[in-house]
Each structure stands twice: as structure tokens, then as C-alpha cells.
Design an enzyme around this catalytic site. Structure first.
Site, PDB file in Angstrom:
ATOM      1  N   GLY A 102       3.881  -1.212   0.813  1.00  0.00           N
ATOM      2  CA  GLY A 102       2.919  -0.348   0.571  1.00  0.00           C
ATOM      3  C   GLY A 102       2.211  -0.469  -0.808  1.00  0.00           C
ATOM      4  O   GLY A 102       0.979   0.003  -1.296  1.00  0.00           O
ATOM      5  N   GLY A 104       0.578  -2.962  -1.593  1.00  0.00           N
ATOM      6  CA  GLY A 104      -0.596  -3.026  -2.250  1.00  0.00           C
ATOM      7  C   GLY A 104      -0.737  -4.877  -2.317  1.00  0.00           C
ATOM      8  O   GLY A 104      -2.312  -6.200  -2.598  1.00  0.00           O
ATOM      9  N   LEU A 105       0.054  -5.666  -2.480  1.00  0.00           N
ATOM     10  CA  LEU A 105       0.818  -6.794  -2.762  1.00  0.00           C
ATOM     11  C   LEU A 105       0.792  -7.702  -1.790  1.00  0.00           C
ATOM     12  O   LEU A 105       1.796  -9.473  -2.000  1.00  0.00           O
ATOM     13  CB  LEU A 105       2.049  -6.906  -3.648  1.00  0.00           C
ATOM     14  CG  LEU A 105       1.188  -6.468  -4.959  1.00  0.00           C
ATOM     15  CD1 LEU A 105       2.885  -6.128  -6.275  1.00  0.00           C
ATOM     16  CD2 LEU A 105       0.090  -6.724  -6.162  1.00  0.00           C
ATOM     17  N   SER A 107       3.521  -6.849   0.324  1.00  0.00           N
ATOM     18  CA  SER A 107       5.171  -7.229   0.690  1.00  0.00           C
ATOM     19  C   SER A 107       5.732  -7.330   2.030  1.00  0.00           C
ATOM     20  O   SER A 107       6.543  -8.146   2.669  1.00  0.00           O
ATOM     21  CB  SER A 107       5.716  -6.225  -0.370  1.00  0.00           C
ATOM     22  OG  SER A 107       5.214  -4.328   0.061  1.00  0.00           O
ATOM     23  N   SER A 108       4.927  -6.706   2.733  1.00  0.00           N
ATOM     24  CA  SER A 108       5.495  -6.460   4.378  1.00  0.00           C
ATOM     25  C   SER A 108       5.571  -8.060   5.359  1.00  0.00           C
ATOM     26  O   SER A 108       6.287  -8.520   5.369  1.00  0.00           O
ATOM     27  CB  SER A 108       5.252  -5.416   5.646  1.00  0.00           C
ATOM     28  OG  SER A 108       3.676  -5.403   4.840  1.00  0.00           O
ATOM     29  N   GLU A 140       4.654  -9.631  13.428  1.00  0.00           N
ATOM     30  CA  GLU A 140       4.584  -8.892  13.209  1.00  0.00           C
ATOM     31  C   GLU A 140       2.914  -7.713  13.788  1.00  0.00           C
ATOM     32  O   GLU A 140       3.235  -6.481  14.311  1.00  0.00           O
ATOM     33  CB  GLU A 140       3.792  -8.901  11.540  1.00  0.00           C
ATOM     34  CG  GLU A 140       3.497  -7.941  10.631  1.00  0.00           C
ATOM     35  CD  GLU A 140       3.633  -7.954   9.198  1.00  0.00           C
ATOM     36  OE1 GLU A 140       3.275  -7.074   8.497  1.00  0.00           O
ATOM     37  OE2 GLU A 140       3.529  -9.291   8.656  1.00  0.00           O
ATOM     38  N   ASP A 152      -2.165 -12.403   4.578  1.00  0.00           N
ATOM     39  CA  ASP A 152      -0.852 -12.310   3.701  1.00  0.00           C
ATOM     40  C   ASP A 152      -0.133 -13.726   4.151  1.00  0.00           C
ATOM     41  O   ASP A 152       0.582 -13.825   3.060  1.00  0.00           O
ATOM     42  CB  ASP A 152      -0.218 -11.147   3.633  1.00  0.00           C
ATOM     43  CG  ASP A 152      -1.778  -9.703   2.957  1.00  0.00           C
ATOM     44  OD1 ASP A 152      -2.446 -10.385   2.439  1.00  0.00           O
ATOM     45  OD2 ASP A 152      -1.268  -9.177   3.558  1.00  0.00           O
TER      46      ASP A 152
END
Length: 333
Positions: A102, A104-105, A107-108, A140, A152
Site C-alpha cells: 500500500g 504506492g510503489l 509492492s504487491s 492477481e 506494475d
């Protein structure tokens, strides 16, 4: 034992146009670059059919058997991966990320790419960068039904600076060959600021999708795509003095896509940053909080950093990295 890592990313422009509900009809473009923060996976095969999963960031420590995969929903993120690859043997899996989820990069999605990369190496599937990104997206977004865009997964898989185009059901990753001096100067002039609150991006995306039929919102999407092309040209020319106002303009359009993308705290922060030396800014990720990206210059960088620290904000420099997903055996191969 197999290890893998996938880099997190900074998105400069176009985030939101990579949502499938939007780009299958209107097309999308983004510019992003991977940074020196990673999602890590360690996978150790077992002969007893036991699956042991440890996720450090969420304090998950869970075990089940390969025979129980179809009936197990206690760890859906990992269970969806096991269901997809259907390994005949058991394994130990440990994951960890250099930042909070969470943030904003991305990550998930980077974590999903990292895990897919480990399975790709273990099972010798010979997936290329596109295959890995598409697999990570499918698990995902489609299997787990977590709302979000597509940039992403591709950013983490390919690595480096990329101008990514989304057309109907096709994704084209264009690697941007920037001058080293431009990359070094950009690293020097950019700052990331942790605004201190993580959020679940899927909820923000769901709200954003609801406004896709709004004609005024669609105009903001078009402006964002135009600005993405402008930012691409500025980066190729190395004219970073022109980049600050473009980042701010892109953010001002993005915040109009949904009422939950910005809030009073975020608006206050950007006013504060502007008053103390920021030449341009935007929020990274889906919105709501996470990390802010700030462009400044050598005359104001250090005074801005001190002002942010004095106000209680945590800032950091950015290191851009050219590589995407990497997977290796612990014997060096």
C-alpha cells in the site's frame, strides 16, 4: 534453493490509463522506472508434499499439503499461485518486501512477479518477461479479483525506464534508452516522501472504475496520456527543468478521476512542499496516501529536505535500477 527478486517502481505519468476497464476502449500509456527496492522470494523444494509459507510482512506462517490445495483458502494470495502452477512436490516459501504494502510503489504486484519468477526457475518453464508479467496479472487481477492496473507487473518484470502502451488486449513495453547524465540528474533532483499511511489500492481502483462513464473524467484521462508523451520527450531531451510543471499538471488531472485519490492531508502536504522548494510533485500509486514524488533542484534540495524533516515527513533519495525480475539458485546459477 531458489531465490528471486523483483524491483518496485516509480510511476511518472499515466497511472490509471493502464486499468483494463479503461484501456480496452480508449488505449493507455504510462512511464515508469524501477528503483532499488525489491520484493524477495526464497523457494526450497521438499520431497514430502508439504507446503510451508512464511510471509514476513503480514506475519503469515502457514502449512498445508499439496493434496489440500483445492480446499484451502486461508492464504488466498499464495494458494492462487499454487493452484496456477500445480507443483507435484511440496516446498518452503518465504517472502519479504523492502517497503510496506500500500506504499504506492507497486509492492504487491512486484511480490507476485517475484514469486512467479521463483516458480518459473524451479519448474523450468522458460517464461519470458511478457509471460511472467501476464501470469502475475492473471493470478492477481483475474484469479484473486484484486482490482488494479497492468503497469506494475510489466515494470517489475522488465525493469528500467519504460514507456508502456496498452492497446485493446495487447501490452507493448518500450524500453527508454536515456542518457546516463539524465538518469543521474533525475536521481539527484527527485525525492520520495513517505506520507505515513498505507492503503488498499483495490478499493480506490473500484471507485475509479465507477466514474469511467463520466465525460469530464474521460477528458482528464486524455490529458494524462498527452502529458505522458510530453514527459517522455522531456526525458529523452534531458530537459528536466521542464518536468516539474508536467508532473504537477499530471497529478492535478489524476486527482480528478475519483474523489478518493486525494484528500486534505495530501493537498496540504503538496502546498507545503511547493512553498519550501518543490518544482513539481505527484502522488505515487492509486492515491489516498503512500509515497509522494517531488522534483526540486540543487539550490533548494537540501533546504527542502530539512523543512520536510522538521515538519515530521520522512524523505529519501531514489536509485533507479535497469534490471527487472532476477531469479537464481543459491549455488550461483
Amino acid at each position: 534453493m531458489i531465490r528471486s527478486r523483483a524491483p518496485l517502481r516509480v510511476s511518472f505519468s499515466g497511472g490509471g490509463t493502464d486499468i483494463k476497464n479503461y484501456f480496452v476502449k480508449y488505449g493507455g500509456v504510462v512511464i515508469s522506472s524501477t528503483i532499488g527496492r525489491y520484493a524477495y522470494t526464497t523457494l526450497k523444494p521438499r520431497k514430502d508434499g508439504s507446503i510451508n509459507i512464511r510471509e514476513e510482512d503480514f506475519d503469515i506462517d502457514f502449512s498445508f499439503h499439496t493434496n489440500d490445495v483445492s480446499n484451502n483458502n486461508d492464504v488466498p494470495f499464495f494458494n492462487a499461485i499454487v493452484k496456477h502452477f500445480k507443483p507435484e512436490e511440496g516446498f518452503d516459501l518465504i517472502t519479504h518486501s523492502d517497503t510496506d504494502y500500500g506504499s504506492g510503489l507497486g509492492s504487491s504486484s512486484a511480490m507476485m512477479v517475484s514469486v512467479v519468477g521463483a516458480f518459473n526457475k524451479w519448474l523450468n518453464l522458460q517464461l519470458n518477461e511478457y509471460d511472467v508479467a501476464e501470469t502475475a496479472y492473471k493470478i492477481e487481477r483475474e484469479d484473486l479479483k484484486i482490482s488494479g492496473g497492468m503497469q506494475d507487473q510489466y515494470s517489475a518484470s522488465f525493469g528500467g525506464f519504460n514507456f508502456i502502451e496498452f492497446r485493446n488486449n495487447k501490452v507493448v513495453v518500450n524500453s527508454m534508452k536515456l542518457k546516463r547524465s539524465t538518469i543521474y540528474d533525475l536521481q539527484f533532483r527527485l525525492m520520495m516522501v513517505n506520507l505515513g499511511i498505507s492503503r488498499f489500492s483495490g478499493n480506490l481502483i473500484d471507485t475509479q472504475i465507477k466514474h469511467l462513464s463520466d465525460e469530464e473524467v474521460l477528458e482528464h484521462y486524455e490529458k494524462m496520456k498527452d502529458l505522458t508523451v510530453e514527459i517522455k520527450d522531456v526525458l529523452y531531451r534531458g530537459q528536466l527543468d521542464d518536468m516539474g510543471h508536467l508532473l504537477t499538471e499530471e497529478w492535478n488531472h489524476k486527482r480528478m478521476l475519483s474523489p478518493n485519490i486525494s484528500n486534505q492531508d495530501i493537498d496540504h502536504f503538496f502546498r507545503f512542499a511547493s512553498e519550501n522548494g518543490a518544482q513539481g510533485y505527484k502522488l505515487l500509486g492509486a492515491g489516498g496516501s503512500g509515497h509522494a514524488l517531488i522534483l526540486t533542484d540543487e539550490e533548494r534540495k537540501y533546504t527542502l529536505a530539512k523543512s520536510l524533516e522538521k515538519a515530521g515527513y520522512s524523505s529519501s533519495n531514489i536509485e533507479f535500477v535497469p534490471t527487472g525480475l532476477e531469479a537464481w539458485n543459491n549455488n550461483g546459477s
